[in-house]
Design a protein around this motif. Structure first.
Motif: not given
Length: 78
Positions: A26-40
């Motif tokens: 799940e984390i990999l999926g979120r991290v690979e998304g373009d819209d994640i901010d640097i703090d997250r």
């Protein structure tokens, strides 16, 4: 604030190997998304590191247990 944590983000030590792997995916999926901010991203990567360490520990323990079982099954040397 910690009371409403789901079982998914449970304390790593109480997680099963499968739960940890699923959360890592799940984390990999979120991290690979373009819209994640640097703090997250930093938070996600810290959690991923924790989960990886948990998985490594579980694998090492399993290897030790399997080794002990194999020794018991092997006939004693004459």
């Amino acid at each position: 604030s910690g009371a409403e944590m789901t079982s998914k983000t449970a304390d790593a030590e109480t997680m099963t190997f499968t739960d940890a792997i699923e959360e890592l995916e799940e984390i990999l999926g979120r991290v690979e998304g373009d819209d994640i901010d640097i703090d997250r991203l930093a938070t996600e990567l810290r959690r991923a590191t924790e989960l990886l360490e948990l998985c490594r520990g579980k694998i090492r323990r399993a290897e030790v247990e399997v080794g002990q079982i194999v020794k018991k099954l092997e006939p004693d040397e004459p």
